[in-house]
Design an enzyme around this catalytic site. Structure first.
Site, PDB file in Angstrom:
ATOM      1  CB  SER A 199      -4.800  -6.463  -5.315  1.00 54.79           C
ATOM      2  OG  SER A 199      -4.599  -6.989  -3.996  1.00 54.79           O
ATOM      3  CG  ASP A 200       1.863  -5.715  -5.193  1.00 54.14           C
ATOM      4  OD1 ASP A 200       2.138  -6.518  -4.287  1.00 54.14           O
ATOM      5  OD2 ASP A 200       2.736  -5.184  -5.914  1.00 54.14           O
ATOM      6  CG  PHE A 201       0.884  -7.200   1.011  1.00 55.46           C
ATOM      7  CD1 PHE A 201      -0.145  -8.042   1.420  1.00 55.46           C
ATOM      8  CD2 PHE A 201       1.750  -6.721   1.973  1.00 55.46           C
ATOM      9  CE1 PHE A 201      -0.296  -8.397   2.748  1.00 55.46           C
ATOM     10  CE2 PHE A 201       1.608  -7.056   3.306  1.00 55.46           C
ATOM     11  CZ  PHE A 201       0.573  -7.903   3.696  1.00 55.46           C
ATOM     12  CG  HIS A 202      -1.791  -4.233   2.787  1.00 51.99           C
ATOM     13  ND1 HIS A 202      -2.854  -4.915   3.356  1.00 51.99           N
ATOM     14  CD2 HIS A 202      -0.718  -4.469   3.597  1.00 51.99           C
ATOM     15  CE1 HIS A 202      -2.440  -5.548   4.445  1.00 51.99           C
ATOM     16  NE2 HIS A 202      -1.154  -5.302   4.604  1.00 51.99           N
ATOM     17  CB  ALA A 203      -3.206  -3.035  -4.313  1.00 50.14           C
TER      18      ALA A 203
END
Length: 783
Positions: free
Chosen positions: A305-309
């Protein structure tokens, strides 16, 4: 089971104490890079996952089977915990190598520059690199990044060899702050860049297919899947934006680079984006991650995932009903690791509530993760005894690598205007030079975003000082925002007195970047006024140099006869100032071509949230990118001048071995027939100028009329060649009608349409042909 868990807990407590004591005793030694399966460690030597003679598939499954549930969960996040009882060190999945090693948040990055190596080679930002239109150069650049990454690892300064690069989203809207990170607006060009980059950094050959046993020098992760190209605009945030994309646009624009990245590049990582697409967040889209990426494209690697997605699914997007549902949604969709901590905090609860299966969901993800780490050689024992083990600090910031960075910058810079052949300036005749502008002497501006610490930097001012001793410099504006002009009288007098004036203007990361889209397409503040004042006062036409990622409407400069030359230099990297100066004074002949359309300032009337590529005449929507947009342009995609002029001539268009197929779906033709349908186009190119030059040759397909949403014009091939003055050479293009001449229908299927006249176009030369000719036994020769 209770006894086993107790033993695991005891080992987890005691082994770190032992390891730390051993490390303390050797604290004065060069730190070893983190690795598993040390042959001198009897406690791990016998594990099947350490047996390099076994297939990686069996080794990964053996390792996963030995982990407790808590240990498994600890591996599902980018900061994967150590498992000391199995000799597995901490691993950081998140590192960056967009245009040089380094560049993510220091606290999160798997790369450290606090040891014996404190810098890495700084290449130009991607948008300028793409302007070279040189796939082999892209490959060489990425290969250097892979080499330097492995050298940093060997020196003990890397805890993760998985790099969240390249960014291969389409630069759809000129306001997008991260468009600078991409190869531009064309999906064909972006696809070729993706393949070259991935093969280079992962240690493959330029042609591909040479990764021995799947071994990786470093791991490339293509991002951001998919239709991600908005940061923050008019109340819309990248974290919650719902991109409404047609099937037609998805197939031939947004997805094409990712498909090439997987199938041709053989990327080992994919990053799913924050945004929704047609109501579904990318990271929970089973059809996207599992059916398409893994199923149709055959992806074999990890998906992050992207950061904190994952957190955003519940906290911001209100998509998942509970924290446990967010965990279940991403794991069941096919995501493997989270960049963040949500899975570490909530997966166990999700298992206990029956929302996540340990064997089906978690073990599947861990198998993908450990497979990639094993392909990197991180479970093969001491890396000094393995391939790439000889790389060291001597292989970072080497003269060869820095020369390559300079070459990329030189070849990418685009000459937009050169009235009366103002450039190049004479090195012998110019006695004084004025350098004015807020970007003239700021090292950081050269780098763009996601940049690691450069080996060294040369600003435009410093580069020009190597050519002219009598140089005077004024910022003109205190900052890039240029809210006021500093000392107008002094600037005017300086402009009048100098033989020539170089203005270095543009943007920086305060105006465009991650989480920062632009509000307009003009130069900030009073930059335009400063340029006009200087140009009017100067005794000779001035040279304007623009440092920026996204396009700027400089129509005022384009039409001003007192502004003689304009150079677009993107963000040219550490050596950028040297490259700019070499071009201005003729030690390099510019040959870069724009990889994006430069739109007029009024284009901002189009909502940035409108994802449609095709125009809509009924509503007045003009479409996007050179393929579909037919409105006014400041500069076209592919535009770029040189100190030489080049002429073209079609030499031959060879026969295709297929008969006329008419309108037909590409899927019905089949790969074998598509292969047989390929034909060669040979173009003669001649340098008619007095300087040697490197020249990108772009081959387009142009249609008389767009039918059923087909592009009016599209890039189908590009090659670069070096020609001396008056030298001529042939360039050969292999054309696959199934790939290059097909168009997406409204339902997302690819179709070869035989209606309408179309042309092969190179420069000012056109060769007319009907689609039916591509599948007939026709052979044309031109002499």
């Amino acid at each position: 089971m209770a006894l086993k868990n107790a033993m695991i807990l005891l080992c987890s407590i005691l082994l770190p104490i032992f390891f730390n004591a051993e490390l303390s005793a050797d604290s004065n030694k060069q730190p070893l890079p983190p690795f598993s399966c040390d042959s001198t460690n009897p406690s791990t030597k016998s594990y099947p996952f350490c047996n390099v003679d076994l297939p990686i598939e069996k080794r990964a499954r053996d390792l996963v089977s030995r982990l407790s549930l808590d240990e498994k969960i600890s591996q599902l996040v980018n900061e994967a915990s150590a498992v000391p009882r199995l000799g597995i060190p901490y691993y950081q999945w998140w590192s960056e190598a967009l245009h040089g090693v380094g560049g993510s948040t220091p606290a999160q990055s798997g790369v450290s520059f606090n040891g014996t190596i404190n810098a890495a080679t700084s290449f130009p930002q991607v948008i300028l690199t793409a302007a070279t239109f040189d796939a082999n150069l892209w490959y060489r650049m990425a290969k250097v990044m892979g080499t330097e990454a492995r050298a940093l690892y060997n020196e003990g300064q890397v805890t993760g060899m998985t790099f969240f690069s390249p960014n291969i989203n389409i630069f759809r809207d000129p306001r997008w702050g991260r468009g600078q990170e991409t190869p531009g607006e064309d999906p064909f060009l972006t696809s070729k860049y993706a393949v070259s980059y991935v093969r280079g950094i992962q240690g493959d050959s330029f042609e591909g297919g040479d990764l021995k046993d799947g071994r990786l020098q470093a791991s490339a992760c293509c991002k951001h899947l998919t239709a991600y190209d908005l940061e923050s605009w008019n109340g819309n945030s990248r974290f919650t934006f719902n991109a409404r994309v047609t099937k037609q646009d998805m197939v031939d624009t947004y997805q094409l680079p990712f498909k090439s990245c997987v199938q041709e590049g053989q990327a080992s990582g994919i990053l799913c984006a924050y945004n929704f697409v047609n109501g579904v967040p990318n990271c929970v889209d089973y059809d996207l991650l599992t059916k398409t990426v893994r199923g149709e494209w055959g992806f074999q690697g990890y998906i992050t995932s992207d950061f904190h997605a994952v957190e955003h699914l519940y906290e911001k997007q209100n998509y998942s009903k509970t924290t446990e549902d967010a965990v279940a949604d991403v794991l069941k969709a096919g995501m493997d690791v989270e960049c963040g901590s949500y899975l570490a905090n909530h997966t166990k609860s999700a298992v206990e509530k029956g929302k996540v299966s340990e064997s089906d969901d978690i073990d599947r993800a861990l198998y993908n993760l450990f497979t990639v780490r094993m392909r990197l050689g991180l479970f093969n024992g001491n890396p000094s005894e393995l391939p790439y083990g000889n790389l060291s600090r001597n292989d970072v910031c080497s003269r060869e690598h820095q020369d390559l960075a300079l070459e990329v910058a030189r070849d990418g810079i685009v000459l937009l205007k050169n009235s009366a052949n103002l450039l190049p300036l004479s090195k012998s005749e110019i006695k004084s030079l004025a350098v004015i502008g807020p970007n003239a002497n700021v090292s950081d501006t050269l780098l763009g975003n996601y940049a690691g610490p450069p080996c060294k930097t040369v600003t435009p001012l410093q580069g020009l000082m190597n050519y002219v001793k009598n140089i005077e410099y004024r910022e003109g504006c205190e900052t890039i925002n240029c809210t006021s002009i500093s000392s107008i009288k002094v600037v005017k007098e300086l402009s009048k007195s100098a033989d020539y004036v170089v203005l270095v203007m543009g943007l920086n990361q305060d105006r465009e970047g991650e989480d920062l889209d632009r509000e307009d397409l003009v130069l900030p503040g009073q930059q335009q006024r400063l340029i006009t004042i200087v140009a009017k006062a100067a005794k000779n036409p001035v040279i304007l140099v623009l440092l920026c990622g996204g396009p700027v409407d400089i129509s005022f400069a384009k039409g001003n006869p007192k502004i003689g030359s304009i150079l677009w230099a993107g963000y040219p990297g550490g050596a950028g100032g040297k490259a700019i100066a070499e071009i201005i004074f003729g030690d390099h002949n510019p040959g870069g071509r724009l990889p994006v359309t430069w739109y007029p300032k009024d284009f901002i009337k189009i909502p940035m949230t409108d994802m449609r590529m095709r125009p809509d005449t009924s509503s007045g929507y003009p479409g996007r990118t050179y393929k579909f947009y037919q409105g006014e342009k400041v500069y076209e995609f592919g535009y770029g001048l040189s100190y030489s002029t080049y002429s073209y001539k079609f030499v031959s268009v060879s026969e295709s071995k297929l008969k006329n197929l008419g309108n037909i779906l590409v899927s019905n033709i089949g790969s074998e027939l598509c292969e047989r349908a390929k034909f060669l186009v040979i173009v003669s190119v001649e340098n008619d100028g007095r300087m040697a030059g490197k020249h990108p040759v772009l081959l387009f397909l142009r249609r008389d009329k767009a039918v059923k949403g087909s592009p009016v014009k599209q890039l189908v091939g590009f090659q670069t060649l070096k020609l001396n003055a008056d030298e001529k050479a042939n360039v050969e293009f292999e054309i696959n009608p199934c790939e290059h001449f097909s168009t997406a229908s409204e339902d997302g299927t690819m179709l070869i349409d035989d209606s309408g006249l179309q042309y092969l176009v190179v420069g000012d030369q056109e060769y007319p042909m009907l689609s039916t000719q591509m599948f007939s036994k026709k052979n044309s020769q031109f002499f």
